[in-house]
Design a protein around this motif. Sequence first.
Motif, PDB file in Angstrom:
ATOM      1  N   VAL A 159       4.108   9.809  -9.151  1.00  0.00           N
ATOM      2  CA  VAL A 159       3.741   8.693  -8.282  1.00  0.00           C
ATOM      3  C   VAL A 159       4.848   8.443  -7.262  1.00  0.00           C
ATOM      4  O   VAL A 159       6.024   8.433  -7.598  1.00  0.00           O
ATOM      5  CB  VAL A 159       3.511   7.405  -9.103  1.00  0.00           C
ATOM      6  CG1 VAL A 159       3.311   6.207  -8.201  1.00  0.00           C
ATOM      7  CG2 VAL A 159       2.315   7.570 -10.010  1.00  0.00           C
ATOM      8  N   TYR A 160       4.447   8.262  -6.015  1.00  0.00           N
ATOM      9  CA  TYR A 160       5.355   7.868  -4.941  1.00  0.00           C
ATOM     10  C   TYR A 160       4.957   6.465  -4.521  1.00  0.00           C
ATOM     11  O   TYR A 160       3.783   6.124  -4.488  1.00  0.00           O
ATOM     12  CB  TYR A 160       5.231   8.802  -3.734  1.00  0.00           C
ATOM     13  CG  TYR A 160       5.633  10.213  -4.045  1.00  0.00           C
ATOM     14  CD1 TYR A 160       6.933  10.635  -3.843  1.00  0.00           C
ATOM     15  CD2 TYR A 160       4.719  11.116  -4.557  1.00  0.00           C
ATOM     16  CE1 TYR A 160       7.319  11.926  -4.135  1.00  0.00           C
ATOM     17  CE2 TYR A 160       5.097  12.421  -4.857  1.00  0.00           C
ATOM     18  CZ  TYR A 160       6.391  12.815  -4.640  1.00  0.00           C
ATOM     19  OH  TYR A 160       6.769  14.091  -4.936  1.00  0.00           O
ATOM     20  N   CYS A 161       5.932   5.651  -4.204  1.00  0.00           N
ATOM     21  CA  CYS A 161       5.649   4.273  -3.823  1.00  0.00           C
ATOM     22  C   CYS A 161       6.570   3.886  -2.672  1.00  0.00           C
ATOM     23  O   CYS A 161       7.742   4.279  -2.653  1.00  0.00           O
ATOM     24  CB  CYS A 161       5.876   3.353  -5.017  1.00  0.00           C
ATOM     25  SG  CYS A 161       5.515   1.627  -4.681  1.00  0.00           S
ATOM     26  N   SER A 162       6.040   3.142  -1.720  1.00  0.00           N
ATOM     27  CA  SER A 162       6.871   2.616  -0.644  1.00  0.00           C
ATOM     28  C   SER A 162       6.418   1.201  -0.303  1.00  0.00           C
ATOM     29  O   SER A 162       5.265   0.841  -0.521  1.00  0.00           O
ATOM     30  CB  SER A 162       6.811   3.507   0.601  1.00  0.00           C
ATOM     31  OG  SER A 162       5.526   3.474   1.169  1.00  0.00           O
ATOM     32  N   VAL A 163       7.349   0.407   0.203  1.00  0.00           N
ATOM     33  CA  VAL A 163       7.069  -0.960   0.630  1.00  0.00           C
ATOM     34  C   VAL A 163       7.540  -1.053   2.069  1.00  0.00           C
ATOM     35  O   VAL A 163       8.691  -0.746   2.375  1.00  0.00           O
ATOM     36  CB  VAL A 163       7.819  -1.989  -0.245  1.00  0.00           C
ATOM     37  CG1 VAL A 163       7.556  -3.399   0.252  1.00  0.00           C
ATOM     38  CG2 VAL A 163       7.427  -1.844  -1.709  1.00  0.00           C
ATOM     39  N   ASP A 164       6.638  -1.442   2.958  1.00  0.00           N
ATOM     40  CA  ASP A 164       6.960  -1.523   4.377  1.00  0.00           C
ATOM     41  C   ASP A 164       6.566  -2.880   4.933  1.00  0.00           C
ATOM     42  O   ASP A 164       5.666  -3.541   4.425  1.00  0.00           O
ATOM     43  CB  ASP A 164       6.226  -0.417   5.145  1.00  0.00           C
ATOM     44  CG  ASP A 164       6.634   0.961   4.667  1.00  0.00           C
ATOM     45  OD1 ASP A 164       7.797   1.330   4.873  1.00  0.00           O
ATOM     46  OD2 ASP A 164       5.791   1.657   4.072  1.00  0.00           O
ATOM     47  N   LYS A 165       7.265  -3.292   5.988  1.00  0.00           N
ATOM     48  CA  LYS A 165       6.958  -4.543   6.680  1.00  0.00           C
ATOM     49  C   LYS A 165       6.377  -4.180   8.038  1.00  0.00           C
ATOM     50  O   LYS A 165       6.942  -3.339   8.751  1.00  0.00           O
ATOM     51  CB  LYS A 165       8.222  -5.386   6.839  1.00  0.00           C
ATOM     52  CG  LYS A 165       7.970  -6.744   7.471  1.00  0.00           C
ATOM     53  CD  LYS A 165       9.189  -7.652   7.368  1.00  0.00           C
ATOM     54  CE  LYS A 165      10.102  -7.436   8.537  1.00  0.00           C
ATOM     55  NZ  LYS A 165      11.192  -8.414   8.625  1.00  0.00           N
ATOM     56  N   ILE A 166       5.232  -4.774   8.372  1.00  0.00           N
ATOM     57  CA  ILE A 166       4.584  -4.522   9.661  1.00  0.00           C
ATOM     58  C   ILE A 166       4.235  -5.866  10.299  1.00  0.00           C
ATOM     59  O   ILE A 166       4.276  -6.904   9.642  1.00  0.00           O
ATOM     60  CB  ILE A 166       3.299  -3.670   9.512  1.00  0.00           C
ATOM     61  CG1 ILE A 166       2.251  -4.405   8.662  1.00  0.00           C
ATOM     62  CG2 ILE A 166       3.609  -2.307   8.923  1.00  0.00           C
ATOM     63  CD1 ILE A 166       0.870  -3.780   8.699  1.00  0.00           C
ATOM     64  N   LYS A 167       3.905  -5.817  11.574  1.00  0.00           N
ATOM     65  CA  LYS A 167       3.418  -7.011  12.271  1.00  0.00           C
ATOM     66  C   LYS A 167       1.893  -7.009  12.178  1.00  0.00           C
ATOM     67  O   LYS A 167       1.239  -6.012  12.478  1.00  0.00           O
ATOM     68  CB  LYS A 167       3.825  -6.992  13.751  1.00  0.00           C
ATOM     69  CG  LYS A 167       5.290  -7.260  13.983  1.00  0.00           C
ATOM     70  CD  LYS A 167       5.623  -8.719  13.761  1.00  0.00           C
ATOM     71  CE  LYS A 167       7.090  -8.972  14.092  1.00  0.00           C
ATOM     72  NZ  LYS A 167       7.549 -10.237  13.600  1.00  0.00           N
ATOM     73  N   GLY A 168       1.354  -8.131  11.749  1.00  0.00           N
ATOM     74  CA  GLY A 168      -0.092  -8.271  11.679  1.00  0.00           C
ATOM     75  C   GLY A 168      -0.672  -8.529  13.054  1.00  0.00           C
ATOM     76  O   GLY A 168       0.059  -8.739  14.037  1.00  0.00           O
ATOM     77  N   ALA A 169      -1.997  -8.527  13.141  1.00  0.00           N
ATOM     78  CA  ALA A 169      -2.692  -8.764  14.410  1.00  0.00           C
ATOM     79  C   ALA A 169      -2.312 -10.125  14.997  1.00  0.00           C
ATOM     80  O   ALA A 169      -2.296 -10.305  16.216  1.00  0.00           O
ATOM     81  CB  ALA A 169      -4.198  -8.680  14.204  1.00  0.00           C
ATOM     82  N   ASP A 170      -1.971 -11.069  14.123  1.00  0.00           N
ATOM     83  CA  ASP A 170      -1.598 -12.411  14.591  1.00  0.00           C
ATOM     84  C   ASP A 170      -0.107 -12.540  14.900  1.00  0.00           C
ATOM     85  O   ASP A 170       0.377 -13.618  15.219  1.00  0.00           O
ATOM     86  CB  ASP A 170      -2.005 -13.461  13.549  1.00  0.00           C
ATOM     87  CG  ASP A 170      -1.352 -13.233  12.193  1.00  0.00           C
ATOM     88  OD1 ASP A 170      -0.547 -12.277  12.044  1.00  0.00           O
ATOM     89  OD2 ASP A 170      -1.641 -14.014  11.275  1.00  0.00           O
ATOM     90  N   GLY A 171       0.637 -11.422  14.769  1.00  0.00           N
ATOM     91  CA  GLY A 171       2.062 -11.425  15.075  1.00  0.00           C
ATOM     92  C   GLY A 171       2.962 -11.796  13.904  1.00  0.00           C
ATOM     93  O   GLY A 171       4.184 -11.742  14.016  1.00  0.00           O
ATOM     94  N   ASN A 172       2.363 -12.188  12.786  1.00  0.00           N
ATOM     95  CA  ASN A 172       3.150 -12.545  11.602  1.00  0.00           C
ATOM     96  C   ASN A 172       3.517 -11.293  10.811  1.00  0.00           C
ATOM     97  O   ASN A 172       2.800 -10.288  10.842  1.00  0.00           O
ATOM     98  CB  ASN A 172       2.364 -13.503  10.696  1.00  0.00           C
ATOM     99  CG  ASN A 172       2.222 -14.869  11.331  1.00  0.00           C
ATOM    100  OD1 ASN A 172       3.153 -15.362  11.966  1.00  0.00           O
ATOM    101  ND2 ASN A 172       1.053 -15.478  11.188  1.00  0.00           N
TER     102      ASN A 172
END
Length: 142
Positions: free
Chosen positions: A100-113
């Motif tokens: 199993v490979y796992c990653s956690v990423d932070k992105i900007k949502g459509a609302d900018g949050n």
Amino acid sequence: MASTYKTSVVERLQAVKEKSGKTYSQIAQETGLTNVYVAQLLRRQAQLKPETAPQLRAALPDLCCLSDELIIEMSKPPFRCYDPNLVQEPAIYRMSAIDVYCSVDKIKGADGNDRVVVTIDGKYLGHTEQKSENMLSRSGMQ
């Protein structure tokens, strides 16, 4: 005693990460690992492989004090510990993480949050019916 020593090693590894000023994702990008695996390494929840040590040293240069002693400690099998309340959970014994490979990423949502994306990429293991006739170790036994 081993628990206190492990805590000391983890604290020292976390201090190295903090001195570097890098995130787990930045270290992951520089080492070719996933950010979750880098976090596991720096928390002594995974074993550092010899071929990965040079990349980790390059990502956390001497200025950060990733000493030979810490590399040796990270190369040993990890001592995992669990919350006693979690271990009592009956489902814990039915879970498996093979390949199993796992990653956690932070992105900007459509609302900018800011949003979090957790990706789990694992080997699919289908369930098999456990028939005694298919148990090779019993063939010929009556």
